[in-house]
Scaffold this active site. Structure first.
Site, PDB file in Angstrom:
ATOM      1  N   ASP A 213       0.877  -1.167   0.000  1.00 21.59           N
ATOM      2  CA  ASP A 213       0.000   0.000   0.000  1.00 21.59           C
ATOM      3  C   ASP A 213       0.918   1.221   0.000  1.00 21.59           C
ATOM      4  OD1 ASP A 213      -1.493   2.193   0.665  1.00 21.59           O
ATOM      5  OD2 ASP A 213      -2.570   1.242   2.330  1.00 21.59           O
ATOM      6  N   GLN A 216       0.897   6.512   0.973  1.00 20.85           N
ATOM      7  CA  GLN A 216       1.629   7.580   1.669  1.00 20.85           C
ATOM      8  C   GLN A 216       3.098   7.628   1.265  1.00 20.85           C
ATOM      9  OE1 GLN A 216       0.144   9.827   3.330  1.00 20.85           O
ATOM     10  NE2 GLN A 216      -1.841   8.877   3.693  1.00 20.85           N
ATOM     11  N   CYS A 377      -8.287   6.273  10.275  1.00 18.65           N
ATOM     12  CA  CYS A 377      -8.583   4.985   9.621  1.00 18.65           C
ATOM     13  C   CYS A 377      -7.494   3.961   9.928  1.00 18.65           C
ATOM     14  CB  CYS A 377      -8.748   5.129   8.109  1.00 18.65           C
ATOM     15  SG  CYS A 377     -10.155   6.129   7.660  1.00 18.65           S
TER      16      CYS A 377
HETATM   17  C1  LIG Z   1      -1.873   4.238   3.894  1.00 20.27           C
HETATM   18  C2  LIG Z   1      -3.199   4.472   3.225  1.00 20.27           C
HETATM   19  N1  LIG Z   1      -3.772   3.471   2.549  1.00 20.27           N
HETATM   20  C3  LIG Z   1      -4.938   3.627   1.917  1.00 20.27           C
HETATM   21  C4  LIG Z   1      -5.626   4.819   1.961  1.00 20.27           C
HETATM   22  C5  LIG Z   1      -6.925   4.935   1.245  1.00 20.27           C
HETATM   23  O1  LIG Z   1      -6.800   5.806   0.148  1.00 20.27           O
HETATM   24  P1  LIG Z   1      -8.080   6.194  -0.708  1.00 20.27           P
HETATM   25  O2  LIG Z   1      -9.086   6.712   0.269  1.00 20.27           O
HETATM   26  O3  LIG Z   1      -7.583   7.238  -1.642  1.00 20.27           O
HETATM   27  O4  LIG Z   1      -8.546   4.961  -1.398  1.00 20.27           O
HETATM   28  C6  LIG Z   1      -5.084   5.890   2.653  1.00 20.27           C
HETATM   29  C7  LIG Z   1      -5.807   7.167   2.773  1.00 20.27           C
HETATM   30  O5  LIG Z   1      -5.609   7.947   3.684  1.00 20.27           O
HETATM   31  C8  LIG Z   1      -3.838   5.714   3.301  1.00 20.27           C
HETATM   32  O6  LIG Z   1      -3.265   6.703   3.993  1.00 20.27           O
END
Ligand SMILES: Cc1ncc(COP(=O)(O)O)c(C=O)c1O
Length: 419
Positions: A213, A216, A377
């Protein structure tokens, strides 16, 4: 000499043209309640520079039509611009081929694509998925949903008190049942930069594919998916000075080809009868329906913009900001930084004694300062540090040292209100 003095000595503040860059972001000239905007919520979403806005306007005013479907001028122009954007993204992350770049609606959508396309086909009862305590909910919940459906099990890599992954514990989690590792490159809640290259190598040595992922990471440092040797890499356009509603899943072609489709619909098929559908080649197999055309083209412009500044220069400037902000914040009595990893991106999560993070956010807003408050989150991270929430200042390359000073002054004001 302190770390920040050393950093400033080596890289004088004037080396990075922050004022010239700031002038290209119209939104940064806003006043919020009579105070100049200090935007420190970049981990949630970054702002858009004028060249990206201009590209979107040019697309909407001279190039818009649906892609892949028409022989007329506008459709061909839009298709060419959309595919050109795919090429720009491929180059930005150094993927081997354009077809390894799938446009999604964001990181969340990209991870769900892997959970469905890879997970539903290759993960079964008794299988295991390794995740980490640092994951955003979007790299937890899709795997829980899959595990419930398939009877699989999630194993979690713990972290230490600084917010760093325990690599020895990670290694102990592998066994014959391990089918996938899902791992954040940079923690959105703490800023920890994980040693992903090493963690990927450890998984690959055991034949286990790895999804990173990168939501960031991609906006803040150079990312080379071939060098990392990851199987999947996901990120979002809106954290990268691009539009909302677009993101990317990089996947190794051989793996994407073996996977099942995610969403069904137009463009992802070669032929359809009521008896049987055959699927298109990658990347189209994973881009059902009308894709985020404007979003992808805007994202292409955003990666051009970032590349022109240089991701190394961006990373250096943000490190200067982080070191300065950390030093200033550590001087404040009654303020504690949550997340003190040795290798960090420019994210500062903090708690103030006796003040709820929500009140911190509200009072900072009254000073024109935008930070995020809450669990970000990442509730497992909050649970690990025994806090319900934090305030989080997250920096981008267009932030400046005076904005760090404004944050510190804002925190002092909050403390006075609650004294
Ligand atoms: C580490 C990480 N993964 C996934 C996401 C989700 O991104 P999105 O809402 O653009 O799908 C975020 C969003 O803050 C994030 O910080």
């Amino acid at each position: 000499m302190t770390a920040i003095q050393t950093a400033l000595e080596v890289r004088p503040a004037s080396a990075f043209p922050v004022e010239r860059i700031r002038a290209e972001f119209p939104i940064l000239t806003l006043d919020i309640g009579g105070k100049p905007l200090v935007y420190l919520d970049n981990a949630a979403s970054s702002q858009m520079p004028q060249p990206v806005i201009d590209r979107l306007v040019r697309y909407q005013t001279t190039q818009h039509a649906n892609v892949n479907r028409g022989v007329h001028y506008l459709s061909e122009t839009a298709t060419a611009a959309y595919e050109e954007a795919r090429g720009k993204v491929r180059q930005f992350i150094n993927a081997r081929e354009d077809r390894e770049v799938i446009f999604t609606s964001g990181t969340t959508d990209a991870i769900n694509l892997v959970a469905h396309g890879y997970g539903r086909k290759f993960i079964g009862p008794g299988d295991e998925i390794i995740l980490t305590t640092l994951e955003h909910h979007s790299n937890i919940v899709p795997w829980q949903m899959l595990s419930e459906e398939k009877g699989a099990r999630i194993r979690v890599v713990p972290i230490n008190d600084a917010g760093e992954l325990l690599v020895d514990e990670y290694q102990k989690l592998f066994n014959a049942q391990t089918k996938l590792v899902g791992l954040t490159h940079v923690s959105n809640a703490l800023g920890t930069i994980n040693p992903v290259k090493r963690l990927i190598a450890l998984a690959r040595a055991r034949g286990v594919p790895v999804l990173i992922d990168g939501a960031q990471a991609v906006p803040h440092m150079p990312v080379d998916v071939q060098d990392l040797d990851c199987d999947f890499y996901a990120f979002s356009g809106h954290k990268l000075c691009g539009p909302t509603g677009v993101g990317v899943l990089y996947g190794k072609a051989a793996l994407l080809e073996r996977m099942g489709p995610f969403k069904g619909g137009g463009d992802m098929i070669l032929s359809v009868t009521f008896e049987k559908t055959t699927y298109n080649t990658i990347p189209h197999k994973f881009e059902a329906g009308t894709p985020p055309i404007a979003g992808a083209i805007g994202l292409g412009a955003a990666v051009d913009y970032l590349s022109a500044i240089g991701m190394d220069a961006i990373a250096d400037h943000e490190l200067d900001l982080l070191e300065y902000a950390t030093e200033q914040m550590n001087r404040l009595r009654g303020v504690r930084i949550v997340g003190t990893a040795a290798n960090k991106a420019a994210v500062l999560s903090f708690v103030i004694d006796g003040v709820h993070p929500h009140d911190v956010g509200t009072l900072l807003n009254a000073e024109g300062i935008a930070v995020r408050t809450g669990h970000h989150c990442a509730q497992p991270v909050m649970q690990r540090f025994c806090v319900p929430a934090t305030s989080r200042a997250s920096f981008a390359f267009y932030n400046s040292m005076p904005e760090v000073d404004a944050l510190i002054a804002g925190i002092r004001t909050v403390q006075k209100v609650f004294a």
